[in-house]
Design a protein around this motif. Structure first.
Motif, PDB file in Angstrom:
ATOM      1  N   LEU A  27      22.002  -5.210 -34.092  1.00 20.06           N
ATOM      2  CA  LEU A  27      23.267  -5.819 -33.665  1.00 20.06           C
ATOM      3  C   LEU A  27      24.209  -4.770 -33.085  1.00 20.06           C
ATOM      4  CD1 LEU A  27      23.792  -8.278 -36.656  1.00 20.06           C
ATOM      5  CD2 LEU A  27      23.301  -8.922 -34.293  1.00 20.06           C
ATOM      6  N   GLY A  30      23.418  -4.060 -29.544  1.00 21.02           N
ATOM      7  CA  GLY A  30      23.473  -5.307 -28.770  1.00 21.02           C
ATOM      8  C   GLY A  30      24.035  -5.164 -27.371  1.00 21.02           C
ATOM      9  N   PRO A  31      24.382  -6.275 -26.715  1.00 21.38           N
ATOM     10  CA  PRO A  31      24.391  -7.618 -27.310  1.00 21.38           C
ATOM     11  C   PRO A  31      22.992  -8.180 -27.551  1.00 21.38           C
ATOM     12  CG  PRO A  31      24.912  -7.740 -24.983  1.00 21.38           C
ATOM     13  CD  PRO A  31      24.851  -6.282 -25.323  1.00 21.38           C
ATOM     14  N   VAL A  32      22.875  -8.973 -28.616  1.00 21.53           N
ATOM     15  CA  VAL A  32      21.604  -9.562 -29.034  1.00 21.53           C
ATOM     16  C   VAL A  32      21.549 -11.021 -28.578  1.00 21.53           C
ATOM     17  CG1 VAL A  32      20.333 -10.341 -31.079  1.00 21.53           C
ATOM     18  CG2 VAL A  32      21.284  -8.023 -30.993  1.00 21.53           C
ATOM     19  N   LYS A  33      20.398 -11.423 -28.093  1.00 20.83           N
ATOM     20  CA  LYS A  33      20.160 -12.841 -27.797  1.00 20.83           C
ATOM     21  C   LYS A  33      19.573 -13.479 -29.051  1.00 20.83           C
ATOM     22  CE  LYS A  33      19.378 -12.191 -22.848  1.00 20.83           C
ATOM     23  NZ  LYS A  33      18.427 -12.350 -21.709  1.00 20.83           N
ATOM     24  N   PHE A  34      20.213 -14.557 -29.525  1.00 17.86           N
ATOM     25  CA  PHE A  34      19.776 -15.211 -30.758  1.00 17.86           C
ATOM     26  C   PHE A  34      19.660 -16.712 -30.525  1.00 17.86           C
ATOM     27  CE2 PHE A  34      24.344 -15.586 -30.817  1.00 17.86           C
ATOM     28  CZ  PHE A  34      24.606 -16.808 -31.399  1.00 17.86           C
ATOM     29  N   LEU A  59      28.773 -15.347 -34.104  1.00 24.01           N
ATOM     30  CA  LEU A  59      27.928 -14.358 -33.433  1.00 24.01           C
ATOM     31  C   LEU A  59      28.322 -14.216 -31.965  1.00 24.01           C
ATOM     32  CD1 LEU A  59      24.484 -15.318 -35.007  1.00 24.01           C
ATOM     33  CD2 LEU A  59      25.646 -13.129 -35.292  1.00 24.01           C
ATOM     34  N   GLN A  60      28.608 -15.340 -31.305  1.00 28.57           N
ATOM     35  CA  GLN A  60      29.025 -15.267 -29.903  1.00 28.57           C
ATOM     36  C   GLN A  60      30.381 -14.573 -29.772  1.00 28.57           C
ATOM     37  OE1 GLN A  60      29.989 -18.894 -27.695  1.00 28.57           O
ATOM     38  NE2 GLN A  60      28.889 -18.068 -25.917  1.00 28.57           N
ATOM     39  N   HIS A  64      27.510 -11.527 -28.946  1.00 31.25           N
ATOM     40  CA  HIS A  64      26.085 -11.832 -28.816  1.00 31.25           C
ATOM     41  C   HIS A  64      25.885 -13.164 -28.080  1.00 31.25           C
ATOM     42  CE1 HIS A  64      25.524  -8.348 -31.312  1.00 31.25           C
ATOM     43  NE2 HIS A  64      26.355  -8.858 -32.202  1.00 31.25           N
ATOM     44  N   GLN A  65      24.677 -13.390 -27.595  1.00 30.15           N
ATOM     45  CA  GLN A  65      24.422 -14.513 -26.686  1.00 30.15           C
ATOM     46  C   GLN A  65      23.587 -15.594 -27.357  1.00 30.15           C
ATOM     47  OE1 GLN A  65      22.703 -13.365 -22.934  1.00 30.15           O
ATOM     48  NE2 GLN A  65      22.704 -15.454 -22.125  1.00 30.15           N
ATOM     49  N   ASN A 115      28.409 -13.477 -22.077  1.00 34.66           N
ATOM     50  CA  ASN A 115      27.445 -13.865 -23.120  1.00 34.66           C
ATOM     51  C   ASN A 115      27.417 -15.386 -23.273  1.00 34.66           C
ATOM     52  OD1 ASN A 115      30.026 -13.908 -24.275  1.00 34.66           O
ATOM     53  ND2 ASN A 115      29.268 -13.481 -26.333  1.00 34.66           N
TER      54      ASN A 115
END
Length: 417
Positions: A27, A30-34, A59-60, A64-65, A115
């Motif tokens: 994380l 990141g940014p992490v795609k989840f 999370l967004q 994160h995306q 994101n």
């Protein structure tokens, strides 16, 4: 340690995760795609799903995306339940529910910006896949002994479980792999009852693609007595206002127990730690004021139904108990309120005595007459003095609704059909 994960832990939103240190580093880099998935096994999502929707928003908001998956394929199967085999809904029914749930899910994340969220449907990559391809490409990576050891499967073995439900874990795992391959998704979230499915997806990606991905599960919310949160005597609390009215939704959270209300605030509210700690102190010092419950009910209703519906719900509650004007409430608001108190629909014109007995605010017509004689009976917040008063259309709010009250707290009503 990652600040986002620290906040999620404080809010009680992490029950399990794969390799916490590796997840924190992932994380941070990141940014992490989840992704998080919702199966259309009913026509609406509910308060349990709301935990996942708000986690996706958190999370967004942290950069994160999100990939929001509505399971047009998995919804045709259904995750195994402990109570027994699911009813198979038709393809047409599930397709209709997919569209309804997409509309509900879309409200909680943003589809704009760097994101921006993406909506996906696992029917898109599942429908055209042959049985042979599925067994060769997915099934070969799943040892049957490990599938049999899953808690829900083990508990269902004695009563019986179909191969269809037994195989559900393969479908959900394939979803994670498809999103990993197509979009670079590296984190799946879900409820703790989904932990076996989440980790199976992680393992499938490791086995078939030599990829490293992560999973994180939230705890299942409970009431103080340990029973499942999100159920009432009337049934499930839905996010669809046509199934659970905004008034009933607001009342559900307003009735949260003192022992659990702060836990619920941490999960469902976006208030800061300082604000929630202030509410915790206020609840301990002056529990009768129910300030935490009001904050919770207002915050969650704003998120799900919007501020206007929340204001209408608050006004309706006040008017229902004589602290506001019932005739200023919109017909749909009054309809939701009276549905919540179990008001019957009638076609005949009734006397106020008949209506009080029929609505359940008194046990009998005799009790209705006594309440009127003693000055404790109200029709639309006006004291009733004539037991023979007939509820003609001009005496009904909007020509349809009669709100009946005995004393200060016992409320019912009738709706003209």
């Amino acid at each position: 340690m990652n600040a986002l994960l620290d906040d999620l832990r404080w809010r009680g939103l992490i029950a399990h995760s794969t390799d916490p240190d590796a997840l924190a580093a992932h994380l941070d880099a990141g940014p992490v795609k989840f992704y998080v998935g919702f199966d259309p096994t009913a026509q609406s999502v509910h308060t349990g799903n709301l935990v996942q929707l708000l986690l996706a928003k958190r999370l967004q908001d942290a950069g994160h995306q999100p990939y929001m998956l509505v399971g047009g394929a998995t919804g045709l199967i259904g995750d195994p339940k402990e109570s027994g085999e699911r009813i198979m809904n038709s393809v047409e029914t599930v397709a209709g529910w997919v569209e309804r749930i997409r509309g509900q899910v879309e409200r909680f994340v943003s589809f704009d910006g760097p994101n921006a969220a993406t909506m996906v449907n696992n029917y898109d990559w599942t429908a055209e896949m042959s049985v042979l391809d599925f067994l060769r490409d997915v099934g070969k990576h799943f040892p049957v002994n490990r599938m049999l050891a899953r808690d829900v499967v083990a508990r269902r073995l004695e009563s019986g479980i179909s191969y269809t439900e037994f195989s559900y874990v393969l479908l959900q795992s394939m979803d994670f792999r498809e999103l990993f391959r197509r979009h670079g998704v590296t984190l799946q979230t879900g409820g703790s009852d989904q932990w076996g499915n989440l980790t199976a997806g992680v393992e499938l990606i490791r086995r078939s693609d030599q990829g490293r991905v992560h999973a994180m599960a939230t705890p299942l919310l409970t009431k103080a007595d340990g029973t499942k949160f999100g159920k009432t005597e009337a049934g499930t609390v839905w996010l669809d206002g046509s199934l659970t009215s905004p008034y009933a939704f607001h009342q559900f959270f307003l009735n949260a127990e003192d022992a659990k209300v702060i836990d619920y605030l941490k999960v469902f509210s976006f208030r800061s730690r300082e604000e929630i700690e202030d509410l915790e102190r206020a609840t301990a010092e002056t529990p009768h004021l129910r300030v935490a419950q009001r904050a919770l009910a207002d915050d969650v209703t704003d998120l799900v139904h919007g501020a206007a519906e929340r204001e209408a719900a608050v006004a309706a509650a006040a008017a229902l108990f004589g602290r506001g004007r019932l005739d200023e409430l919109a017909p749909e608001v009054l309809d939701g309120v009276l549905r919540e108190v179990g008001a019957p629909t009638v076609t005949d014109q009734l006397t106020v005595v008949d209506a009080m007995a029929l609505s359940g605010v008194v046990d009998s017509k005799g009790a209705a007459r006594r309440a009127i004689t003693e000055g404790g009976a109200y029709l639309n917040n006006e004291k009733v003095t004539d037991p023979d008063l007939v509820l003609t259309p001009d005496r009904l709010i909007h020509g349809r609704f009669a709100v009946l009250r005995r004393g200060r707290r016992t409320v019912g009503g009738i709706v003209a059909g």
